[in-house]
Design an enzyme around this catalytic site. Structure first.
Site, mmCIF file in Angstrom:
data_model
loop_
_atom_site.group_PDB
_atom_site.id
_atom_site.type_symbol
_atom_site.label_atom_id
_atom_site.label_comp_id
_atom_site.label_asym_id
_atom_site.label_seq_id
_atom_site.Cartn_x
_atom_site.Cartn_y
_atom_site.Cartn_z
ATOM 1 N N GLY A 173 34.342 41.230 26.968
ATOM 2 C CA GLY A 173 35.286 41.353 25.857
ATOM 3 C C GLY A 173 34.621 41.445 24.502
ATOM 4 O O GLY A 173 35.264 41.326 23.469
ATOM 5 N N SER A 212 32.519 44.646 29.333
ATOM 6 C CA SER A 212 32.664 45.777 28.411
ATOM 7 C C SER A 212 32.415 47.141 29.065
ATOM 8 O O SER A 212 31.845 48.041 28.450
ATOM 9 C CB SER A 212 31.768 45.591 27.188
ATOM 10 O OG SER A 212 32.172 44.435 26.475
HETATM 11 C C1 PEP Z 1 36.439 40.629 32.584
HETATM 12 O O1 PEP Z 1 37.269 39.928 32.051
HETATM 13 O O2 PEP Z 1 36.165 40.421 33.777
HETATM 14 C C2 PEP Z 1 35.805 41.688 31.800
HETATM 15 C C3 PEP Z 1 34.769 42.290 32.310
HETATM 16 O O3 PEP Z 1 36.353 41.985 30.574
HETATM 17 P P1 PEP Z 1 35.935 43.213 29.589
HETATM 18 O O4 PEP Z 1 35.833 44.451 30.428
HETATM 19 O O5 PEP Z 1 37.044 43.282 28.585
HETATM 20 O O6 PEP Z 1 34.603 42.853 28.997
#
Ligand code: PEP
Length: 249
Positions: A173, A212
């Site tokens: 995130g 991400s």
């Molecule tokens: C997750 O919550 O498992 C995650 C990878 O979130 P993001 O892709 O938003 O980093």
């Protein structure tokens, strides 16, 4: 090994919103042999399961589970309740549960073992914080999380019903995707550590990367050795970007 592309919707989407996104996922299904798993909030699991209607290559999961059949555990959910709603998977050990809600490795292990013994497939999430990485503790953290996470799981069960998601906490995130060299190194390490825990069947366990992931970095991540899939948070909320990731590479 089948490539798994998983969507963690976290605390997003009403039932109607979840249904709409699930319908768009079904409409745009890539048909490239990959398995797609969506983890909606509990309230929307049954809706998404209904939209997916047991279609080949599409599955639904819970984002968490409590390790007991039933009882006085206010706010918790049992594996049977998840299955009743249409879930066939569950996440355990997501970093937000470990670091925001304070779950211990031992508790994650209990959840993992109980969910498996209740007939769910488990996606066990592991990963180091930035402080741990900078202190040279990557290997120690992954070893501990894998060992305790799979403490009471038979090797054959792990091979058939477990996937492991490596998600560096500092990349979740934050928009900071781990570089390909870092992912390659961490996944080779996770594979080696998994062999120490479950033996040779470790090679049959899908290892997903999360943190991400976006449509424009998915192909290069999926091309790496020991990357057998992706777990996606933010970029999975829109069907269009989730599907572009599912098609990548
Ligand atoms: C997750 O919550 O498992 C995650 C990878 O979130 P993001 O892709 O938003 O980093």
């Amino acid at each position: 090994m089948k490539t798994l592309i998983a969507a963690n919707w976290k605390m997003h989407k009403t039932r109607a919103e979840a249904r709409k996104t699930a319908e768009a996922v079904v409409a745009g299904l890539p048909g490239n042999g990959r398995s797609l798993i969506v983890f909606p909030p509990f309230t929307a699991i049954a809706d998404v399961a209904e939209v997916f209607a047991a279609r080949e290559g599409l599955a639904v999961g819970g984002q968490d589970v409590y390790p007991a059949e039933k009882g006085a555990f206010t706010g918790e959910i049992s594996p049977a309740m998840l299955r009743d709603a249409g879930a066939t998977w569950v996440l355990t050990g997501h970093s937000e549960r470990r670091h925001v809600l304070g779950e211990s490795d031992a508790f994650v292990g209990r959840k993992t073992a109980f969910a498996l013994s209740s007939g769910l497939n488990v996606m066990l999430c592991v990963g180091e914080t930035l402080e741990e990485r900078e202190a040279g503790q990557l290997e120690a953290v992954l070893r501990r999380q894998l060992r305790e996470g799979l403490a009471d799981v038979a090797a054959e069960t792990a091979a058939a019903h477990v996937a492991v998601a490596y998600e560096p906490v500092w990349a979740i995130g934050t928009g900071k995707v781990a570089g390909c060299a870092e992912v390659l190194e961490a996944h080779a390490l996770a594979r080696r550590l998994l062999r120490d825990v479950v033996g040779a069947v470790a090679d049959e366990i899908p290892l997903l990367y999360g943190g991400s992931v976006k449509p424009d970095n998915a192909a290069s991540l999926l091309a790496l050795d020991n990357v057998n899939g992706l777990l996606i948070g933010g970029a999975s909320l829109e069907a269009e970007s989730f599907l572009r990731i599912a098609e990548a590479g």
